[in-house]
Design a protein around this motif. Structure first.
Motif, short mmCIF file in Angstrom:
data_model
loop_
_atom_site.label_atom_id
_atom_site.label_comp_id
_atom_site.label_asym_id
_atom_site.label_seq_id
_atom_site.Cartn_x
_atom_site.Cartn_y
_atom_site.Cartn_z
N VAL A 47 -2.43 0.24 -0.35
CA VAL A 47 -1.78 0.21 -1.66
C VAL A 47 -0.47 -0.57 -1.56
O VAL A 47 -0.18 -1.42 -2.42
CB VAL A 47 -1.52 1.65 -2.20
N TYR A 48 0.29 -0.31 -0.53
CA TYR A 48 1.57 -1.00 -0.34
C TYR A 48 1.37 -2.51 -0.18
O TYR A 48 2.06 -3.31 -0.81
CB TYR A 48 2.31 -0.43 0.88
N ARG A 49 0.41 -2.91 0.65
CA ARG A 49 0.17 -4.33 0.88
C ARG A 49 -0.40 -5.00 -0.37
O ARG A 49 -0.08 -6.15 -0.68
CB ARG A 49 -0.79 -4.56 2.06
N ALA A 50 -1.24 -4.31 -1.11
CA ALA A 50 -1.79 -4.88 -2.35
C ALA A 50 -0.66 -5.19 -3.32
O ALA A 50 -0.61 -6.27 -3.91
CB ALA A 50 -2.80 -3.92 -2.97
N GLN A 51 0.27 -4.24 -3.47
CA GLN A 51 1.41 -4.45 -4.37
C GLN A 51 2.29 -5.58 -3.86
O GLN A 51 2.72 -6.45 -4.62
CB GLN A 51 2.22 -3.15 -4.50
N ALA A 52 2.56 -5.60 -2.56
CA ALA A 52 3.41 -6.65 -1.99
C ALA A 52 2.77 -8.03 -2.16
O ALA A 52 3.44 -9.00 -2.54
CB ALA A 52 3.69 -6.36 -0.52
N ASN A 53 1.48 -8.12 -1.90
CA ASN A 53 0.79 -9.41 -2.04
C ASN A 53 0.82 -9.90 -3.48
O ASN A 53 1.06 -11.08 -3.74
CB ASN A 53 -0.65 -9.30 -1.56
N GLY A 94 -9.41 -3.24 -5.53
CA GLY A 94 -10.31 -3.47 -4.40
C GLY A 94 -9.63 -3.25 -3.07
O GLY A 94 -10.19 -2.61 -2.16
N TYR A 95 -8.42 -3.76 -2.94
CA TYR A 95 -7.67 -3.61 -1.69
C TYR A 95 -7.30 -2.15 -1.46
O TYR A 95 -7.35 -1.66 -0.34
CB TYR A 95 -6.41 -4.48 -1.74
N ALA A 96 -6.94 -1.44 -2.51
CA ALA A 96 -6.60 -0.02 -2.37
C ALA A 96 -7.79 0.78 -1.86
O ALA A 96 -7.62 1.77 -1.16
CB ALA A 96 -6.12 0.54 -3.71
N SER A 97 -9.00 0.33 -2.17
CA SER A 97 -10.21 1.02 -1.72
C SER A 97 -10.60 0.65 -0.29
O SER A 97 -10.98 1.50 0.50
CB SER A 97 -11.39 0.70 -2.65
N GLY A 101 -12.55 -5.12 -0.03
CA GLY A 101 -12.59 -5.09 -1.48
C GLY A 101 -11.65 -6.07 -2.15
O GLY A 101 -11.75 -6.33 -3.34
N ARG A 102 -10.75 -6.65 -1.38
CA ARG A 102 -9.78 -7.59 -1.95
C ARG A 102 -10.29 -9.03 -1.95
O ARG A 102 -9.75 -9.86 -2.66
CB ARG A 102 -8.47 -7.52 -1.16
N LEU A 103 -11.31 -9.34 -1.17
CA LEU A 103 -11.67 -10.74 -0.91
C LEU A 103 -12.20 -11.49 -2.13
O LEU A 103 -11.71 -12.57 -2.45
CB LEU A 103 -12.64 -10.83 0.26
N ASP A 104 -13.21 -10.97 -2.80
CA ASP A 104 -13.76 -11.69 -3.96
C ASP A 104 -12.69 -11.91 -5.05
O ASP A 104 -12.55 -13.03 -5.54
CB ASP A 104 -14.98 -10.97 -4.54
N PRO A 105 -11.93 -10.87 -5.42
CA PRO A 105 -10.87 -11.12 -6.41
C PRO A 105 -9.80 -12.08 -5.91
O PRO A 105 -9.25 -12.86 -6.70
CB PRO A 105 -10.28 -9.73 -6.67
N LEU A 106 -9.52 -12.06 -4.62
CA LEU A 106 -8.53 -12.98 -4.05
C LEU A 106 -8.98 -14.43 -4.24
O LEU A 106 -8.20 -15.28 -4.68
CB LEU A 106 -8.32 -12.69 -2.57
N TYR A 107 -10.23 -14.71 -3.93
CA TYR A 107 -10.76 -16.07 -4.10
C TYR A 107 -10.78 -16.48 -5.56
O TYR A 107 -10.48 -17.63 -5.90
CB TYR A 107 -12.16 -16.19 -3.49
N PHE A 108 -11.12 -15.55 -6.44
CA PHE A 108 -11.12 -15.83 -7.87
C PHE A 108 -9.72 -16.20 -8.34
O PHE A 108 -9.51 -17.19 -9.04
CB PHE A 108 -11.66 -14.61 -8.64
#
Length: 148
Positions: A47-53, A94-97, A101-108
């Motif tokens: 959660v922390y890294r998702a927010q920071a990113n 996705g990243y929080a899960s 889970g972060r990869l597809d949205p990251l590429y988008f």
């Protein structure tokens, strides 16, 4: 013309950033991670890294959004902005899960951000040539391609 759509997308982006920050506060409470500590259980760390990113990319997004909207096309830029914010929300959840889970949205989001950067670049060059060199690059290009 007033950049109302750009303003609306900017407000949505600010609200999204606030939501991400609140999620970190809730995660701190849930996993007993007191400030200034930034590490804890993997669930908190994600959660922390998702927010920071998301926060790290926000200035790039806002700059590209406004530059593209002012110099290229407000409607297209605003639509890209909404797509980017949706992608960032999916990224956060996705990243929080899970890390994967972060990869597809990251590429988008990267594709949308590069689209905004490309439109910004085209718009600024077009404006520069029109204002300072008295040349309409779009008309020159359209003529060269046989559209005129």
């Amino acid at each position: 013309m007033e950049p109302v759509f750009l303003g609306a997308v900017t407000i949505l982006g600010l609200l999204e950033q606030a939501y991400f920050s609140l999620q970190v506060i809730y995660a701190r409470r849930k996993y007993s991670v007191s400030p200034p500590s930034i590490t804890g259980p993997p669930e908190f760390n994600r959660v922390y890294r998702a927010q920071a990113n998301c926060s790290e990319y926000f200035p790039l997004f806002i700059t590209a959004l406004w530059t593209s909207g002012v110099f290229f096309n407000e409607g297209l830029s605003s639509m890209c902005g909404v797509l980017y914010l949706y992608g960032r929300l999916q990224y956060f959840w996705g990243y929080a899960s899970s890390p994967q889970g972060r990869l597809d949205p990251l590429y988008f989001c990267a594709k949308v951000l590069w689209t905004l950067i490309g439109c910004s670049t085209i718009g600024v060059f077009q404006s520069f040539f029109k204002i300072y060199l008295h040349m309409d690059l779009l008309q020159i290009t359209a003529t060269a391609l046989g559209f005129y």
